[in-house]
Design an enzyme around this catalytic site. Structure first.
Site, PDB file in Angstrom:
ATOM      1  N   ARG A  87       0.875  -1.173   0.000  1.00 35.16           N
ATOM      2  CA  ARG A  87       0.000   0.000   0.000  1.00 35.16           C
ATOM      3  C   ARG A  87       0.919   1.232   0.000  1.00 35.16           C
ATOM      4  O   ARG A  87       1.792   1.346   0.859  1.00 35.16           O
ATOM      5  CB  ARG A  87      -0.944  -0.013   1.220  1.00 35.16           C
ATOM      6  CG  ARG A  87      -1.897  -1.226   1.181  1.00 35.16           C
ATOM      7  CD  ARG A  87      -3.051  -1.078   2.141  1.00 35.16           C
ATOM      8  NE  ARG A  87      -3.997  -0.078   1.698  1.00 35.16           N
ATOM      9  CZ  ARG A  87      -5.013   0.368   2.463  1.00 35.16           C
ATOM     10  NH1 ARG A  87      -5.173  -0.110   3.682  1.00 35.16           N
ATOM     11  NH2 ARG A  87      -5.848   1.277   2.005  1.00 35.16           N
ATOM     12  N   ASP A 235      -2.885   8.673   7.352  1.00 35.27           N
ATOM     13  CA  ASP A 235      -1.917   7.718   6.796  1.00 35.27           C
ATOM     14  C   ASP A 235      -0.554   8.359   6.634  1.00 35.27           C
ATOM     15  O   ASP A 235       0.466   7.680   6.640  1.00 35.27           O
ATOM     16  CB  ASP A 235      -2.409   7.174   5.451  1.00 35.27           C
ATOM     17  CG  ASP A 235      -3.238   5.938   5.685  1.00 35.27           C
ATOM     18  OD1 ASP A 235      -4.300   6.068   6.314  1.00 35.27           O
ATOM     19  OD2 ASP A 235      -2.797   4.836   5.296  1.00 35.27           O
ATOM     20  N   LYS A 246      -8.096   9.006   4.890  1.00 34.36           N
ATOM     21  CA  LYS A 246      -9.171   8.336   4.139  1.00 34.36           C
ATOM     22  C   LYS A 246      -9.980   9.318   3.296  1.00 34.36           C
ATOM     23  O   LYS A 246     -10.335  10.401   3.759  1.00 34.36           O
ATOM     24  CB  LYS A 246     -10.078   7.595   5.134  1.00 34.36           C
ATOM     25  CG  LYS A 246     -11.242   6.834   4.541  1.00 34.36           C
ATOM     26  CD  LYS A 246     -10.853   5.865   3.457  1.00 34.36           C
ATOM     27  CE  LYS A 246      -9.805   4.855   3.876  1.00 34.36           C
ATOM     28  NZ  LYS A 246      -9.118   4.216   2.708  1.00 34.36           N
TER      29      LYS A 246
HETATM   30  O1  MRU Z   1      -7.783   2.163   3.881  1.00 35.68           O
HETATM   31  P1  MRU Z   1      -7.621   2.039   5.361  1.00 35.68           P
HETATM   32  O2  MRU Z   1      -8.778   1.415   6.055  1.00 35.68           O
HETATM   33  O3  MRU Z   1      -6.286   1.412   5.730  1.00 35.68           O
HETATM   34  O4  MRU Z   1      -7.550   3.555   5.835  1.00 35.68           O
HETATM   35  C1  MRU Z   1      -7.418   3.854   7.188  1.00 35.68           C
HETATM   36  C2  MRU Z   1      -7.412   5.310   7.448  1.00 35.68           C
HETATM   37  O5  MRU Z   1      -7.592   6.121   6.570  1.00 35.68           O
HETATM   38  C3  MRU Z   1      -7.101   5.739   8.834  1.00 35.68           C
HETATM   39  O6  MRU Z   1      -7.728   6.937   9.148  1.00 35.68           O
HETATM   40  C4  MRU Z   1      -5.578   5.939   8.971  1.00 35.68           C
HETATM   41  O7  MRU Z   1      -4.874   4.837   8.474  1.00 35.68           O
HETATM   42  C5  MRU Z   1      -5.196   6.166  10.390  1.00 35.68           C
HETATM   43  S1  MRU Z   1      -5.498   4.756  11.340  1.00 35.68           S
HETATM   44  C6  MRU Z   1      -5.038   5.005  12.918  1.00 35.68           C
END
Ligand code: MRU
Length: 347
Positions: A87, A235, A246
């Site tokens: 990712r 992220d 997200k």
């Molecule tokens: O696609 P995902 O479910 O991995 O995305 C998660 C998010 O966007 C979270 O807000 C981010 O990773 C922070 S998690 C503590």
């Protein structure tokens, strides 16, 4: 509950794709399966992805057939390359892999047996630290939560997105434990519904009052004065304070600003990428069109429709009230303050 654990050469994780209706744990002994699990989102959320990558490297070390240090290092670099490609957006993935490879190269480790043991210990330490950091962020963030506070959150930045306790949900958990009355609006978070499936499950399991809302109604509740504060995860946070999170986070931050609602990302320093100057330089993951055309396996759009499915967006730093980290809450101007908090965390 830990999302991921190590047991005698085996990595065990919750298969989050099955929640909330089934609680299933899966076990892996091959780092390639861990990489696949990250890509296919058995495990997701930036800190949890970082921990999974670290355990993946530990698996690669334990199960490598290398007979000497250079062969083992070559195997580990190959494994790290595979894990790195899973990712592209989460900083924690790169941070965890760099940390594991640096440990593998530690010249104080005498032989490959010592390297293997050190890598297991490093992955375990990284996972334990994650929980401890989240609790510290919970303490700082809870100070922003007043009695009777109504909070809004997006996606799942809870225990499931980390090793345990969560980032954006950490202040909520801590405030709740302190006896404060709170209520959480949970964005469903299309297309993968992490809010509806995971955040709702977590909060309901703990009896924390919440209301699930469609993403499109967040603005309605904010405008109606029903939301006092917004907590999200990230992220990646870059040097100028731009926050990559997200998809849908940006829209939420703009509406929050328009309505005078404070907007706080809750972010461990492992998510901060000081080497990247601004958010528009961060690679944004594009995911399978089926996530948009299908809901729980059911086609909801015309067959063959053209789809765009970016998984993250960039919230410019001007929309951010403050960033909660394990070293305290950072306020604008972010550049200097973020650098200081990251440097303090690495001492
Ligand atoms: O696609 P995902 O479910 O991995 O995305 C998660 C998010 O966007 C979270 O807000 C981010 O990773 C922070 S998690 C503590």
């Amino acid at each position: 509950m830990r999302t991921i654990e190590w047991h005698d050469g085996v990595v065990r994780m919750i298969d989050q794709r099955k929640l909330p209706h089934e609680f299933v744990e899966v076990e892996f002994t091959d780092y390639r399966d861990v990489a696949r699990a990250i890509k296919e989102m058995y495990i997701r959320g930036a800190p949890a992805i970082g921990a999974a990558a670290a355990y993946g490297v530990a698996l690669a070390a334990v199960h490598s057939s290398a007979r000497n240090r250079s062969q083992l290092l070559a195997d580990l670099k190959e494994a790290a390359g595979v894990l790195r490609g899973t990712r592209p957006t989460a900083s924690n993935l790169l941070w965890a892999l760099d940390r594991m490879l640096a440990k593998a190269e530690d010249q104080a480790l005498k032989d490959i047996r010592e390297i293997r043991l050190a890598l297991i210990a490093e992955a375990e330490a990284l996972a334990d630290e994650d929980v401890e950091i989240n609790k510290r962020m919970g303490g700082y963030g809870a100070e922003l939560i007043e009695e009777g506070c109504s909070i809004l959150t997006h996606c799942n930045a809870g225990a499931l997105a980390t090793v345990d306790y969560g980032t954006a949900l950490a202040p909520v958990r801590t405030a709740w434990k302190q006896g404060k009355r709170v209520h959480v609006f949970v964005d469903e978070t299309r297309p993968r519904l992490q809010g509806a499936r995971l955040t709702a499950w977590e909060l309901m399991s703990e009896g924390i009052p919440m209301t699930l809302i469609a993403d499109n109604s967040a603005g309605y509740f904010i405008q109606a004065g029903k939301v006092d504060i917004i907590f999200v995860g990230a992220d990646r946070v870059v040097a100028n304070g731009d926050v990559v999170n997200k998809i849908g986070t940006y829209k939420l931050a703009v509406v929050a600003r328009e309505n005078g609602v404070p907007f706080y990302p809750v972010v461990p320093t492992s998510t901060v990428d000081l080497a990247t100057a601004s958010g528009n330089e961060v690679p944004i993951e594009e995911r399978d069109p089926e996530e948009v055309t299908h809901v729980r396996g059911q086609l909801i759009a015309p067959e063959g429709v053209r789809v765009a499915n970016p998984a993250f967006d960039v919230t410019p730093h001007r929309y951010i009230t403050g960033i909660v980290t394990e070293g305290g809450i950072v306020y604008p101007p972010f550049k200097k303050a973020l650098r200081a908090v990251v440097e303090a965390s690495r001492q």
